[in-house]
Scaffold this motif. Sequence first.
Motif, mmCIF file in Angstrom:
data_model
loop_
_atom_site.group_PDB
_atom_site.id
_atom_site.type_symbol
_atom_site.label_atom_id
_atom_site.label_comp_id
_atom_site.label_asym_id
_atom_site.label_seq_id
_atom_site.Cartn_x
_atom_site.Cartn_y
_atom_site.Cartn_z
ATOM 1 N N ARG A 22 42.040 69.387 13.644
ATOM 2 C CA ARG A 22 42.478 69.143 12.378
ATOM 3 C C ARG A 22 41.610 69.148 11.225
ATOM 4 N N VAL A 24 40.003 68.059 8.037
ATOM 5 C CA VAL A 24 39.477 66.681 7.753
ATOM 6 C C VAL A 24 39.117 66.558 6.159
ATOM 7 N N ASP A 25 38.492 67.689 5.788
ATOM 8 C CA ASP A 25 38.122 67.908 4.508
ATOM 9 C C ASP A 25 37.865 69.272 4.040
ATOM 10 N N GLY A 35 44.685 67.445 7.339
ATOM 11 C CA GLY A 35 45.964 67.197 7.851
ATOM 12 C C GLY A 35 46.371 68.351 8.735
ATOM 13 N N LEU A 74 32.915 68.000 15.436
ATOM 14 C CA LEU A 74 33.024 68.367 13.969
ATOM 15 C C LEU A 74 32.508 69.734 13.261
ATOM 16 N N PHE A 98 37.978 68.808 12.595
ATOM 17 C CA PHE A 98 37.460 68.003 13.863
ATOM 18 C C PHE A 98 38.364 68.536 15.002
ATOM 19 N N GLU A 100 39.057 67.869 18.883
ATOM 20 C CA GLU A 100 38.996 66.986 20.090
ATOM 21 C C GLU A 100 39.707 67.099 21.192
ATOM 22 N N THR B 21 40.884 58.397 12.690
ATOM 23 C CA THR B 21 40.018 58.757 13.541
ATOM 24 C C THR B 21 38.459 58.818 13.198
ATOM 25 N N LEU B 22 37.748 58.376 13.794
ATOM 26 C CA LEU B 22 36.206 58.129 13.462
ATOM 27 C C LEU B 22 35.621 59.681 13.908
ATOM 28 N N VAL B 23 35.366 60.593 12.961
ATOM 29 C CA VAL B 23 35.098 61.967 13.066
ATOM 30 C C VAL B 23 33.580 62.122 13.101
ATOM 31 N N THR B 84 39.286 61.834 4.175
ATOM 32 C CA THR B 84 38.031 60.975 4.832
ATOM 33 C C THR B 84 37.451 60.019 3.992
ATOM 34 N N PHE B 101 38.370 59.744 9.265
ATOM 35 C CA PHE B 101 39.417 60.485 8.837
ATOM 36 C C PHE B 101 40.860 59.868 8.907
ATOM 37 N N GLU B 103 45.023 59.431 8.127
ATOM 38 C CA GLU B 103 45.835 60.672 8.162
ATOM 39 C C GLU B 103 47.210 59.892 8.074
#
Lengths: 104, 289
Positions: A22, A24-25, A35, A74, A98, A100, B21-23, B84, B101, B103
């Motif tokens: 996904r 994330v930034d 997203g 990440l 990210f 996972e 989510t802790l990224v 984030t 993060f 969402e």
Amino acid sequence: MKEVLGDIERWRRAGRRVALARVVDVIGSGPRDPGATMAVNEDGEVAGSVSGGCVEGAVLTEALGVLEAGEPRLCTFGYSDEEAFSVGLTCGGTIRVFVEPLDW
Amino acid sequence: MSLYEAVRDAIRAEEEVVMATLVELTDPAEWEIPPAGGEVLPRVGAKIVVRPGQLPLGTTGDADLDRVIARDAWAALESGLTGTRHYGRHGQANQREVVVFVEAFAPPPLMVIFGAVDFTAALARVAKILGYRVVVCDARPVFATPARFPEADEVVVSWPDRYLDTIAGQLGPRDAVCVLTHDPKFDIPAIVAALRTRVGYLGAMGSRRTHAERTARLLEAGVVESDLVRVMGPIGLDIGARTPEETAISICAEIIALRVGGPGPAGVTSLRDSRGPIHQDAVALSGPD
């Protein structure tokens, strides 16, 4: 996420392990907003996307690595630091993705 | 039920849900208070799932951090913003020990189209591509049938103002009302009712002459000038659209343009002739994805 749920469900029913990637930034110009989601199964099948097609190949490799290792990562993809990142975005921005295992 | 299943079910049921989510854990060597020996650090990949009216699910392993994340996830539900945030490992503000993060999965925005005409069928099609839930409403049962609008999620036989009154509380900045009837006896009550809601986009179809007459009637009906500016009429961007399909594109393009502050004062410009970033952040809320 919504657009890849159908594929994820199909893969899970078939007993395949799944990784989720996904955005994330997004720093600077980026093709997809935070997203944006790409799902990958252990056979290397892909659903969804995280960019305009620039980094999906690299994300697939990372996702398979994540399934192998069982640990999230990440990843940063950008144009700004060519030494560190072999895969860039043609639009000049940087995205953090990210990746996972879907084991939660 | 797993966290994934909780999120999946909420998204499928078009209910609000936020997944945090802790990224990333930043380098502990750079933390203000280095971790003590044996201290258990939050786990990368840990998740908190927040749904309205239910207790948060999941944990980072730190109850204080969980609480702060759940609180911010609530705020994300309101704003619909995905991105984030940084915290200390116990949830402290102004520290950058953990990156989370957040969402927000919002239900699809709503487009209500008044008037069961050809333009409506085309607009419903394009709106579905953009991720809207589409409701077509017309007072004439002969025309307002699901068979004529297969793309619509719902076809309602009702007077526009009556229908709007039943959903007024649900309409917000992400939603749209398109009045395509161009018949004053439907248009005026529909627009007056829509102006009483928080709907983000309100457009009315018709020629410039029709719209001038409509504006006069709206003023007669007691609509104030400051509300009139909310009415986009004649509806759509000036791209020379003729067919129902082209008009639908012009309407949806106007909705997108207004989300980022509106087309320029000179009207529609091409990317070739404009400057600045191609991708613009929405001023209010993120659109459907």
